[in-house]
Scaffold this active site. Structure first.
Site, PDB file in Angstrom:
ATOM      1  N   GLY A 122       0.818  -1.198   0.000  1.00 50.08           N
ATOM      2  CA  GLY A 122       0.000   0.000   0.000  1.00 50.08           C
ATOM      3  C   GLY A 122       0.858   1.256   0.000  1.00 50.08           C
ATOM      4  O   GLY A 122       2.048   1.221   0.340  1.00 50.08           O
ATOM      5  N   CYS A 123       0.258   2.389  -0.371  1.00 52.33           N
ATOM      6  CA  CYS A 123       1.033   3.623  -0.510  1.00 52.33           C
ATOM      7  C   CYS A 123       1.475   4.179   0.840  1.00 52.33           C
ATOM      8  O   CYS A 123       2.661   4.463   1.051  1.00 52.33           O
ATOM      9  CB  CYS A 123       0.237   4.650  -1.301  1.00 52.33           C
ATOM     10  SG  CYS A 123      -1.452   4.953  -0.712  1.00 52.33           S
ATOM     11  N   PHE A 124       0.536   4.347   1.789  1.00 48.61           N
ATOM     12  CA  PHE A 124       0.926   4.777   3.130  1.00 48.61           C
ATOM     13  C   PHE A 124       1.923   3.785   3.724  1.00 48.61           C
ATOM     14  O   PHE A 124       2.921   4.170   4.343  1.00 48.61           O
ATOM     15  CB  PHE A 124      -0.294   4.870   4.049  1.00 48.61           C
ATOM     16  CG  PHE A 124      -0.913   6.239   4.149  1.00 48.61           C
ATOM     17  CD1 PHE A 124      -0.132   7.370   4.296  1.00 48.61           C
ATOM     18  CD2 PHE A 124      -2.291   6.391   4.136  1.00 48.61           C
ATOM     19  CE1 PHE A 124      -0.704   8.632   4.425  1.00 48.61           C
ATOM     20  CE2 PHE A 124      -2.879   7.639   4.250  1.00 48.61           C
ATOM     21  CZ  PHE A 124      -2.085   8.769   4.393  1.00 48.61           C
TER      22      PHE A 124
END
Length: 326
Positions: free
Chosen positions: A135-137
């Site tokens: 995921g990005c976060f």
């Protein structure tokens, strides 16, 4: 050598970013871009900046027929959370076809997919045919913490405050992504409960099985389109110089993650596959600021990085992208 790759779910933000990278990748040929909603339309009709760059048309053909074509090397799944698990259940894919999934469906270590954070487990990715893109976060936060976990120096709770651009919510228009609401505005969401916490903890315990402290995460919606800034802090028994050397040593052989002596900002990494880290020490608290582009290093760029690793290409092939500094 040319790799033949396909994209399932190519009309969204991550599909568009993949196309922008792959049509300029020297060792990739895009065999198909599948979309139920845009079938039969030129790719540039949806991703309007690609006018003049590609003559590809979105395919609405049954995926099974597309997957059966001879010489297909890899596919990217970009259809969103939940859809990837359904897709894999409905299609009996040969192990000869590498699958790189950009959803959160297979990020748990008990799945048959390898967790695709190269800075954590490059060697496992190189041997894999099923990869779960982080995921990005989670990418931004993990890159801020991996060196401490590896050194066994995560000895207390971790505090995180991180802000992301509107593209992190996907292309579908919802009230919190519309310009009128988002512009000149900021808000928190999923405080302490964000879905990326599970994969962050999983990675930290991979490096430090004894890590059992709380990770407190407050995510923010920002009034900009691209990028993530994560501010992560935790107690550290050492000097700032010792921390910097620890980080520089950890990332010495990783081409996209860099430790900056000066404070960092989001524009330094927008449109690139880079992560910039900056360290400060305040009264025994180590503050790590981590910035990435949520659509490149946080999604599609990292997916191509994983493709390169699987097929033995230099890790940065096709990913020497121009930043947007102003």
């Amino acid at each position: 050598m040319k790799l033949n790759v396909g994209i399932i779910g190519g009309a969204g933000y991550t599909g568009g970013e993949l196309l922008r990278i792959l049509i300029n990748h020297p060792f990739v040929e895009v065999a198909f871009v599948h979309s139920n909603s845009q079938a039969g339309k030129p790719v540039w009709n949806t991703h309007t900046d690609l006018l003049g760059d590609t003559d590809l048309t979105f395919s609405g053909e049954e995926p099974a027929a597309l997957l059966a074509q001879e010489g297909l090397d890899a596919i990217f799944l970009c259809s969103g959370h939940g859809a990837s698990a359904t897709f894999m259940a409905e299609h009996d894919l040969s192990d000869d076809i590498t699958v790189i999934d950009l959803s959160n469906d297979f990020r748990d270590e008990h799945d048959d997919f390898v967790y695709g954070l190269p800075e954590l487990q490059r060697e496992r990715i190189q041997e894999a045919t099923r990869i779960a893109n982080p995921g990005c976060f989670a990418t931004s936060i993990q890159l801020a913490l991996l060196p401490l976990a590896k050194a066994g120096k995560l000895q207390a709770d971790v505090q995180i405050s991180a802000i992301t651009g509107s593209t992190g919510a996907g292309q579908a228009l919802v009230p919190t992504t519309g310009f009128t609401w988002r512009n000149n505005n900021i808000s928190i969401y999923k405080a302490f409960t964000h879905q990326h916490l599970a994969e962050i903890r999983q990675s930290l315990t991979t490096l430090d099985p004894d890590f059992n402290h709380t990770i407190n995460f407050i995510p923010y919606r920002g009034d900009f389109t691209r990028g993530i800034m994560a501010n992560v802090y935790t107690p550290f028994s050492g000097t700032r110089e010792e921390a910097k050397e620890l980080y520089k040593a950890y990332y010495a052989n990783h081409p996209f993650t860099h430790v900056s002596d000066a404070p960092v900002d989001v524009k330094q990494v927008v449109n690139t596959n880079k992560c910039f880290l900056h360290l400060e020490l305040h009264d025994g608290q180590l503050l790590i600021t981590s910035v990435i582009d949520n659509l490149t290093k946080g999604a599609s760029g990292q997916a191509v990085q994983n493709l390169n690793l699987v097929f033995g290409l230099p890790e940065d092939t096709g990913l020497r992208l121009k930043p947007v500094a102003f």
